[in-house]
Design a protein around this motif. Structure first.
Motif, PDB file in Angstrom:
ATOM      1  N   THR A 166       0.831  -1.207   0.000  1.00  0.00           N
ATOM      2  CA  THR A 166       0.000   0.000   0.000  1.00  0.00           C
ATOM      3  C   THR A 166       0.863   1.254   0.000  1.00  0.00           C
ATOM      4  O   THR A 166       0.559   2.228  -0.703  1.00  0.00           O
ATOM      5  N   ALA A 167       1.948   1.234   0.765  1.00  0.00           N
ATOM      6  CA  ALA A 167       2.855   2.387   0.789  1.00  0.00           C
ATOM      7  C   ALA A 167       3.509   2.588  -0.572  1.00  0.00           C
ATOM      8  O   ALA A 167       3.643   3.728  -1.045  1.00  0.00           O
ATOM      9  N   LEU A 168       3.910   1.511  -1.232  1.00  0.00           N
ATOM     10  CA  LEU A 168       4.478   1.632  -2.578  1.00  0.00           C
ATOM     11  C   LEU A 168       3.463   2.211  -3.556  1.00  0.00           C
ATOM     12  O   LEU A 168       3.791   3.072  -4.371  1.00  0.00           O
ATOM     13  N   ALA A 169       2.224   1.741  -3.468  1.00  0.00           N
ATOM     14  CA  ALA A 169       1.172   2.245  -4.362  1.00  0.00           C
ATOM     15  C   ALA A 169       0.876   3.717  -4.080  1.00  0.00           C
ATOM     16  O   ALA A 169       0.692   4.513  -5.004  1.00  0.00           O
ATOM     17  N   PRO A 197      -1.973   5.436 -18.691  1.00  0.00           N
ATOM     18  CA  PRO A 197      -2.357   4.259 -17.911  1.00  0.00           C
ATOM     19  C   PRO A 197      -2.761   4.668 -16.500  1.00  0.00           C
ATOM     20  O   PRO A 197      -2.380   5.730 -16.022  1.00  0.00           O
ATOM     21  N   ILE A 198      -3.542   3.812 -15.859  1.00  0.00           N
ATOM     22  CA  ILE A 198      -3.938   4.105 -14.492  1.00  0.00           C
ATOM     23  C   ILE A 198      -2.705   4.020 -13.599  1.00  0.00           C
ATOM     24  O   ILE A 198      -1.683   3.463 -13.980  1.00  0.00           O
ATOM     25  N   THR A 199      -2.790   4.569 -12.408  1.00  0.00           N
ATOM     26  CA  THR A 199      -1.656   4.533 -11.491  1.00  0.00           C
ATOM     27  C   THR A 199      -1.455   3.105 -10.995  1.00  0.00           C
ATOM     28  O   THR A 199      -2.334   2.260 -11.100  1.00  0.00           O
ATOM     29  N   LEU A 200      -0.276   2.849 -10.465  1.00  0.00           N
ATOM     30  CA  LEU A 200       0.024   1.523  -9.935  1.00  0.00           C
ATOM     31  C   LEU A 200      -0.880   1.217  -8.753  1.00  0.00           C
ATOM     32  O   LEU A 200      -1.078   2.053  -7.879  1.00  0.00           O
TER      33      LEU A 200
END
Length: 137
Positions: free
Chosen positions: A55-58, A78-81
């Protein structure tokens, strides 16, 4: 209990349930076969730490939201990670099953495909709203 407090508690319960569902589907929170409390506690702790890490990476990879309200209906970016996408990338990298170039190409293609689906969804909803059709969820 005042009604406002009951509504707040109900809303908090919903977010907790969503977190547990994400942990079950993304990091295997429900995939444990243990006989002792200590083993169960370790499994749950590691699963929740893995979810926090993803979640922190996203969250770090997410740019500031656009101020333009029609941005998602027009954008070809593109959508975000997302947490599932980051998990998939990490699984593919450790151990490397494919080359990094191919992995990144696939990730970009998949996120563009998801952006196209989202754009189509927003266009359809905009047409429904323009015709006075309301959606009940």
């Amino acid at each position: 209990m005042p009604l406002a407090e009951l509504v707040r508690v109900a809303g908090a319960r919903w977010s907790v349930e969503e977190c547990f569902q994400a942990a079950k589907s993304q990091v295997g929170l429900d995939h444990y076969q243990v006989r002792h409390w200590t083993s169960w506690h370790r499994h749950i702790t590691l699963a929740m730490l893995a979810l926090v890490f993803l979640t922190a990476l996203a969250a770090e990879a997410t740019p500031e939201p656009p101020t333009d309200t029609d941005h998602f209906a027009r954008s070809r970016d593109p959508i975000t990670l997302t947490v599932p996408e980051i998990r998939h990338l990490l699984v593919a990298v450790f151990p490397p099953a494919v080359t990094t170039t191919r992995l990144l190409h696939w990730s970009n293609w998949r996120r563009r495909h998801q952006a196209t689906a989202r754009r189509s969804h927003y266009r359809r909803r905009t047409r429904w709203i323009d015709h006075g059709i309301t959606l009940e969820y």
